[in-house]
Design a protein around this motif. Structure first.
Motif, PDB file in Angstrom:
ATOM      1  N   GLN A  96       0.928  -1.278   0.052  1.00 19.95           N
ATOM      2  CA  GLN A  96       0.031   0.052  -0.001  1.00 19.95           C
ATOM      3  C   GLN A  96       0.936   1.278  -0.140  1.00 19.95           C
ATOM      4  O   GLN A  96       0.573   2.276  -0.849  1.00 19.95           O
ATOM      5  CB  GLN A  96      -0.914   0.007   1.234  1.00 19.95           C
ATOM      6  N   LYS A  97       1.817   1.259   1.007  1.00 17.81           N
ATOM      7  CA  LYS A  97       2.711   2.508   0.982  1.00 17.81           C
ATOM      8  C   LYS A  97       3.744   2.777  -0.166  1.00 17.81           C
ATOM      9  O   LYS A  97       3.868   3.745  -0.799  1.00 17.81           O
ATOM     10  CB  LYS A  97       3.511   2.216   2.368  1.00 17.81           C
ATOM     11  N   ALA A 144      -6.054  10.745  -9.557  1.00 15.50           N
ATOM     12  CA  ALA A 144      -5.315  10.517 -10.950  1.00 15.50           C
ATOM     13  C   ALA A 144      -4.217   9.645 -10.683  1.00 15.50           C
ATOM     14  O   ALA A 144      -3.872   8.957 -11.857  1.00 15.50           O
ATOM     15  CB  ALA A 144      -5.059  11.958 -11.669  1.00 15.50           C
ATOM     16  N   ASP A 145      -3.359   9.881  -9.622  1.00  8.08           N
ATOM     17  CA  ASP A 145      -2.138   9.195  -9.491  1.00  8.08           C
ATOM     18  C   ASP A 145      -2.225   7.629  -9.186  1.00  8.08           C
ATOM     19  O   ASP A 145      -1.472   6.832  -9.281  1.00  8.08           O
ATOM     20  CB  ASP A 145      -1.392   9.925  -8.420  1.00  8.08           C
ATOM     21  N   ILE A 146      -3.382   7.434  -8.456  1.00  6.78           N
ATOM     22  CA  ILE A 146      -3.454   5.630  -8.057  1.00  6.78           C
ATOM     23  C   ILE A 146      -4.814   5.275  -8.347  1.00  6.78           C
ATOM     24  O   ILE A 146      -4.840   4.110  -8.121  1.00  6.78           O
ATOM     25  CB  ILE A 146      -3.323   5.821  -6.620  1.00  6.78           C
ATOM     26  N   TRP A 204      -2.858   4.575   4.049  1.00  8.71           N
ATOM     27  CA  TRP A 204      -3.437   3.473   4.725  1.00  8.71           C
ATOM     28  C   TRP A 204      -4.870   4.026   5.060  1.00  8.71           C
ATOM     29  O   TRP A 204      -5.071   5.252   5.241  1.00  8.71           O
ATOM     30  CB  TRP A 204      -2.518   3.212   5.910  1.00  8.71           C
ATOM     31  N   VAL A 205      -5.588   2.933   5.266  1.00  4.46           N
ATOM     32  CA  VAL A 205      -7.012   3.273   5.245  1.00  4.46           C
ATOM     33  C   VAL A 205      -7.565   4.310   6.680  1.00  4.46           C
ATOM     34  O   VAL A 205      -8.181   5.217   6.455  1.00  4.46           O
ATOM     35  CB  VAL A 205      -7.880   1.934   5.531  1.00  4.46           C
ATOM     36  N   THR A 241     -17.906   4.438   4.896  1.00  9.86           N
ATOM     37  CA  THR A 241     -17.300   3.125   4.465  1.00  9.86           C
ATOM     38  C   THR A 241     -15.760   3.380   3.853  1.00  9.86           C
ATOM     39  O   THR A 241     -15.736   4.078   2.769  1.00  9.86           O
ATOM     40  CB  THR A 241     -17.960   1.983   3.893  1.00  9.86           C
ATOM     41  N   ALA A 242     -14.798   2.692   4.144  1.00  3.37           N
ATOM     42  CA  ALA A 242     -13.326   2.851   3.724  1.00  3.37           C
ATOM     43  C   ALA A 242     -12.811   1.311   3.586  1.00  3.37           C
ATOM     44  O   ALA A 242     -12.545   0.755   4.481  1.00  3.37           O
ATOM     45  CB  ALA A 242     -12.565   3.767   4.605  1.00  3.37           C
ATOM     46  N   ASP A 243     -12.265   1.041   2.214  1.00  2.76           N
ATOM     47  CA  ASP A 243     -11.827  -0.152   2.078  1.00  2.76           C
ATOM     48  C   ASP A 243     -10.361  -0.223   2.683  1.00  2.76           C
ATOM     49  O   ASP A 243      -9.843   0.880   2.544  1.00  2.76           O
ATOM     50  CB  ASP A 243     -11.896  -0.421   0.574  1.00  2.76           C
ATOM     51  N   ASP A 244      -9.849  -1.430   3.082  1.00  8.32           N
ATOM     52  CA  ASP A 244      -8.667  -1.535   3.531  1.00  8.32           C
ATOM     53  C   ASP A 244      -7.841  -2.544   2.349  1.00  8.32           C
ATOM     54  O   ASP A 244      -7.990  -3.702   2.650  1.00  8.32           O
ATOM     55  CB  ASP A 244      -8.445  -1.800   4.987  1.00  8.32           C
ATOM     56  N   PHE A 245      -7.225  -2.209   1.377  1.00  7.46           N
ATOM     57  CA  PHE A 245      -6.806  -2.716   0.509  1.00  7.46           C
ATOM     58  C   PHE A 245      -5.408  -3.629   0.937  1.00  7.46           C
ATOM     59  O   PHE A 245      -5.196  -4.651   0.468  1.00  7.46           O
ATOM     60  CB  PHE A 245      -6.255  -2.079  -0.932  1.00  7.46           C
ATOM     61  N   SER A 246      -5.018  -3.219   2.051  1.00  3.67           N
ATOM     62  CA  SER A 246      -3.798  -3.828   2.562  1.00  3.67           C
ATOM     63  C   SER A 246      -4.319  -5.363   3.177  1.00  3.67           C
ATOM     64  O   SER A 246      -3.371  -6.144   3.342  1.00  3.67           O
ATOM     65  CB  SER A 246      -3.101  -3.031   3.616  1.00  3.67           C
ATOM     66  N   ILE A 247      -5.481  -5.550   3.448  1.00  2.22           N
ATOM     67  CA  ILE A 247      -6.082  -6.937   3.894  1.00  2.22           C
ATOM     68  C   ILE A 247      -6.659  -7.568   2.840  1.00  2.22           C
ATOM     69  O   ILE A 247      -7.817  -7.040   2.466  1.00  2.22           O
ATOM     70  CB  ILE A 247      -6.689  -6.613   5.139  1.00  2.22           C
ATOM     71  N   ARG A 248      -5.877  -8.467   2.393  1.00  2.00           N
ATOM     72  CA  ARG A 248      -6.900  -9.289   1.449  1.00  2.00           C
ATOM     73  C   ARG A 248      -7.318  -8.502  -0.022  1.00  2.00           C
ATOM     74  O   ARG A 248      -8.485  -8.973  -0.781  1.00  2.00           O
ATOM     75  CB  ARG A 248      -8.038 -10.268   1.911  1.00  2.00           C
ATOM     76  N   ALA A 249      -6.584  -7.491  -0.174  1.00  2.00           N
ATOM     77  CA  ALA A 249      -7.030  -6.606  -1.598  1.00  2.00           C
ATOM     78  C   ALA A 249      -8.380  -6.188  -1.139  1.00  2.00           C
ATOM     79  O   ALA A 249      -9.133  -5.995  -2.567  1.00  2.00           O
ATOM     80  CB  ALA A 249      -6.490  -7.358  -2.596  1.00  2.00           C
TER      81      ALA A 249
END
Length: 586
Positions: free
Chosen positions: A80-81, A248-250, A87-88, A146-154
């Motif tokens: 993620q970083k 735009a960047d991510i 981070w979420v 709601t905010a997704d945490d992509f760092s856990i199981r995408a």
């Protein structure tokens, strides 16, 4: 024996009474109490639970601390970083007003417990649910998010994610609070590993969508941001919003990722950006707006919310304004070129008329023949529609019609009145226009104009031709409109219209007298028609209700907006609550 027993009892009672009448000193009492307390503790040292439930609260605190503490050695967090993403929990902190976050489901996730005594245990490891959600404030307005945490199981589904998301969607409906969605991943969409975990496959459920549709049609603001790859269900969740923005960047968005695409369509080696980045989805209408980065996404969400009510059953918020409603705009007298073929900056008209600094454009990168957004007049929120003569001469094409269609429904669901600056030569023409179903989308736009019920005020700045012009200007009865001296209108523009209307005459002149004579006659007809199309002649027959000095436009439209909010909006809200009108966004 009986006498001795009675004597002993009497002596014991007397001794007890004496101890109350002549108590021991403080030191003696304290020592005695400590002895009794130690005696009780020894009896149940491992089994007694604290009366203040500190053991349970301690477990909760431990789990919350684990969730709040990032693990730099975690592969997902490092990824993620390295991708340049927040981070979420950093996102939540940056989005919300300081100190306003109240989490819901703060200890949901997968916990490994260790028994430490009878009826006692403590958490030794914890993987939080990959979604952070709860309540917060945006510039003082309470929201749910709601905010997704992509760092856990995408962001794929886990044991608690779908239940949490569904709960928040329902809560937004029950409380009539705006919903903000920060999407990064699949937002709880499935993964093939779920089959292995469950031991069976399943028909995909969509339990979260009914409350989403209910939110959209109740006018509960749904605002979404794409802050990473939005995949499958994640993509659907952010597209099913009243307003969406992509970093735009991510940011990227797609139905399935590059690996799945390669297997299905043989398009190999695609990056996230190539498959569904901003250049794709911010120009085709899938996502409304583009932002430079995450911080700008958050700012756009805050800005949009400032124009919207908590639900369609309440009034849009007004704000104090320092810009005088009677401010003259003399520059507008010369903004429309006298030479009709020349173009001008339509956005300059908008920014000149509305409250200074209040213009917020929606969808600037797609459907570019049309311009739409939000602004304020005298502090009151209004929707804005204009045609863009710098793109295809302002002819309304398929994407432009879709964009205006969506904006009309957006305004109708939130009770926001519409101000239109009309300069439309008609629908786009030619093979490209026919291939993209311009008339189909144009008719859909007409249906929306005539089925929505928000007030519309029109300022005819220049052209109003054909079906497109009629739809935009004639969808309300009685009409509310003014015209500028630069106005011209009719069924067809003169260029091309003369050729059609006088086709036989011009061909005969050319055949008999030559091309020069044909041109001479054409010029005569053009001069005659332009004289007859003097807008004052239309006003003489009350075809144009009033022609105004463009410099006075701001005062006229501010007066209209104030009347709507003071007099008409309360009636509209009562009719909506009583079920007389039923605006629909989805």
């Amino acid at each position: 024996m009986g006498a001795d027993d009675n004597s002993s009892n009497a002596t014991a009672r007397l001794s007890q009474l004496s101890s109350h009448i002549s108590p021991k000193n403080a030191d003696e009492r304290g020592a005695e109490q400590q002895t009794k307390t130690r005696s009780r503790r020894k009896k149940n040292v491992d089994n007694t639970l604290p009366p203040d439930y500190s053991d349970i609260l301690g477990q909760i605190t431990s789990l919350q601390k684990m969730a709040l503490t990032p693990d730099p050695t975690n592969r997902g967090y490092s990824r993620q970083k390295q991708a340049g993403k927040l981070w979420v929990r950093e996102r939540v902190e940056q989005l919300l007003d300081e100190g306003s976050f109240r989490e819901v489901g703060s200890v949901s996730g997968t916990v490994e417990w260790k028994k430490i005594a009878a009826a006692r245990e403590k958490p030794v490891s914890y993987v939080p649910s990959n979604n952070v959600q709860g309540f917060g404030k945006l510039r003082g307005r309470t929201i749910v998010f709601t905010a997704d945490d992509f760092s856990i199981r995408a962001g794929h589904a886990d044991g608690a994610l779908m239940d949490k998301t569904l709960y928040m969607e329902k809560l937004a409906v029950a409380l009539r609070l705006p919903m903000v969605k920060l999407v990064d991943g699949s937002s709880g969409g499935g993964s093939v590993t779920t089959i292995r975990t469950n031991g069976f496959s399943y028909i995909p459920p969509m339990s979260a969508f009914p409350p989403v549709i209910e939110q959209l049609n109740m006018g509960i603001p749904n605002l979404g941001a794409v802050l990473g790859p939005a995949i499958g269900l994640g993509a659907a969740r952010v597209v099913a919003c009243h307003f969406s923005v992509m970093a735009a960047d991510i940011g990227s968005l797609f139905n399935a990722g590059p690996n799945v695409v390669a297997g299905a369509t043989f398009e190999e080696g695609l990056s996230f950006t190539e498959l569904g980045g901003p250049a794709m989805h911010c120009t085709n209408g899938t996502i409304d707006n583009l932002a430079a980065n995450e911080a700008e996404c958050f700012e756009q969400i805050r800005t949009v919310l400032e124009y919207l009510p908590n639900s369609g059953f309440s009034a849009p918020p007004s704000v104090p304004v320092e810009d005088p409603v009677n401010r003259s705009c003399p520059d507008l007298r010369t903004i429309i070129p006298r030479k009709r073929e020349r173009m001008y900056n339509a956005r300059k008209i908008i920014t000149s008329v509305v409250d200074q600094g209040s213009w917020f454009e929606i969808g600037s990168l797609w459907g570019t023949t049309a311009i739409c957004g939000l602004a304020r007049l005298g502090g009151y929120p209004v929707g804005i529609i204009s045609l863009n003569c710098e793109v295809n001469a302002g002819a309304l094409d398929a994407l432009g019609s879709q964009k205006l269609n969506r904006h009309l429904k957006f305004l109708d669901i939130f009770n926001i009145p519409l101000l239109q600056f009309v300069d439309v030569p008609g629908y786009a023409i030619g093979t490209s226009a026919e291939r993209t179903a311009t008339m189909r989308h144009g008719v859909n736009l007409a249906v929306t104009y005539y089925s929505t019920t928000i007030p519309i005020f029109n300022v005819v700045t220049r052209r109003a031709y054909g079906v497109a012009g009629g739809i935009m200007l004639d969808s309300r009865d009685p009409r509310q409109r003014v015209c500028w001296p630069s106005g011209e209108w009719g069924s067809l523009p003169l260029q091309g219209g003369i050729d059609v209307g006088h086709s036989f005459e011009l061909k005969e002149i050319e055949r008999k007298e030559g091309l020069a004579k044909r041109k001479e006659r054409y010029d005569e007809l053009d001069e005659e028609y332009r004289r007859l199309m003097n807008p004052v002649r239309t006003a003489n027959h009350f075809g144009a209700e009033e022609i105004i000095d463009p410099a006075d436009t701001r005062y006229v439209v501010c007066t209209w907006a104030k009347h709507y909010y003071d007099e008409l909006l309360p009636i509209r809200l009562m009719e909506r609550t009583g079920g007389k009108i039923h605006p629909s966004f989805a």
